[in-house]
Scaffold this motif. Structure first.
Motif, PDB file in Angstrom:
ATOM      1  N   TYR A 121      38.534  36.218  46.193  1.00 17.86           N
ATOM      2  CA  TYR A 121      37.147  36.464  45.782  1.00 17.86           C
ATOM      3  C   TYR A 121      36.194  36.227  46.946  1.00 17.86           C
ATOM      4  CZ  TYR A 121      32.612  35.733  43.570  1.00 17.86           C
ATOM      5  OH  TYR A 121      31.278  35.793  43.246  1.00 17.86           O
ATOM      6  N   PRO A 160      43.809  40.240  43.444  1.00 19.29           N
ATOM      7  CA  PRO A 160      43.672  38.915  44.068  1.00 19.29           C
ATOM      8  C   PRO A 160      44.840  38.551  44.975  1.00 19.29           C
ATOM      9  CG  PRO A 160      44.148  38.736  41.714  1.00 19.29           C
ATOM     10  CD  PRO A 160      43.855  40.172  41.980  1.00 19.29           C
ATOM     11  N   ASP A 168      39.217  36.769  37.202  1.00 14.77           N
ATOM     12  CA  ASP A 168      39.807  36.536  38.524  1.00 14.77           C
ATOM     13  C   ASP A 168      40.184  37.829  39.233  1.00 14.77           C
ATOM     14  OD1 ASP A 168      41.898  37.329  36.945  1.00 14.77           O
ATOM     15  OD2 ASP A 168      43.235  35.677  37.464  1.00 14.77           O
TER      16      ASP A 168
END
Length: 243
Positions: free
Chosen positions: A64, A59, A9
């Motif tokens: 993403y 993040p 992630d």
């Protein structure tokens, strides 16, 4: 071939091909250059490899999907990204003897004399495709196939820093003492890794590398300079030639 793939992630892999070849390497270099110049928000760093670039990001600052959209826009301008002339680094290497304990066996395996192996190995110009394994270790392309040889059946528990080895169709230089199974044919007195410097590694992806044969006397002379704290990374006669 261009595709984006999440890695966990906090990273995205930009895949640029499936073969190790100069055109793919140029695309890797262009991506690294573009990422450096564009400074996409949330991006921490990027890691080039043979056929891909992995981009690490936060993040909490960019999702993403947002990052991939930014990378897709960047891809549209990539062909316009100029590539700097590669540095050409000439590393002095003392081949054989105590510094290259596998030279004779490798020569016999390849049907060559040790002198022929040295000539062939030092006549090629190698591309630094990527760095890895240990700090400052260069993965090099361009080893002539006639001196390619498999790794040792039993790896050594410790390979001295500066050792030059061959494994398969690759050659490389051990920057620090580590275990390793490459066949050792020589050693350079020039340190490839120095944690007191910024950056701490001598080589970088995109460089061109040549090996210059030297005898034991010259090896010890340069090694003494290193031991005495001389800045051998900036000694032009040993290291850098104009492209």
């Amino acid at each position: 071939m261009l595709s984006f793939q999440p890695i966990g992630d906090q990273a995205v892999c930009i895949r640029l091909g499936d073969r190790i070849e100069p055109s793919v390497h140029d695309r890797v270099r262009r991506w690294c250059r573009a990422l450096e110049r564009q400074a996409i928000p949330g991006v921490i760093e990027w890691v080039p490899s043979y056929t891909a670039v992995t981009v690490l990001y936060r993040p909490a600052e960019v999702t993403y999907r947002q990052l991939v959209l930014s990378l897709e826009r960047l891809a549209e301008q990539l062909d316009e990204e100029p590539l700097p002339q590669p540095r050409i680094i000439s590393l002095p290497v003392c081949y054989g003897g105590e510094y290259g304990p596998d030279l004779e066996a490798l020569a016999e395996l390849c049907g060559k004399t040790p002198e022929e192996v040295i000539r062939i190995h030092s006549s090629a110009e190698y591309v630094v495709y990527m760095m890895g394994f240990s700090p400052g270790f260069p993965y090099l392309g361009g080893l002539p196939r006639e001196i390619a040889a498999p790794r040792l059946a039993t790896p050594r528990s410790s390979v001295p820093a500066g050792s030059v080895g061959i494994a398969g169709e690759q050659t490389g230089v051990y920057p620090i003492a580590t275990p390793g199974g490459w066949r050792l044919i020589g050693r350079t007195p020039i340190p490839l890794y120095d944690p007191t410097r910024n950056p701490p590694v001598l080589l970088k992806a995109g460089d061109r590398l040549r090996f210059r044969p030297i005898d034991r006397t010259e090896y010890l002379k340069i090694a003494d300079s290193v031991k005495n704290g001389e800045d051998v990374w900036n000694v032009r006669e040993w290291l850098t030639e104009k492209a």
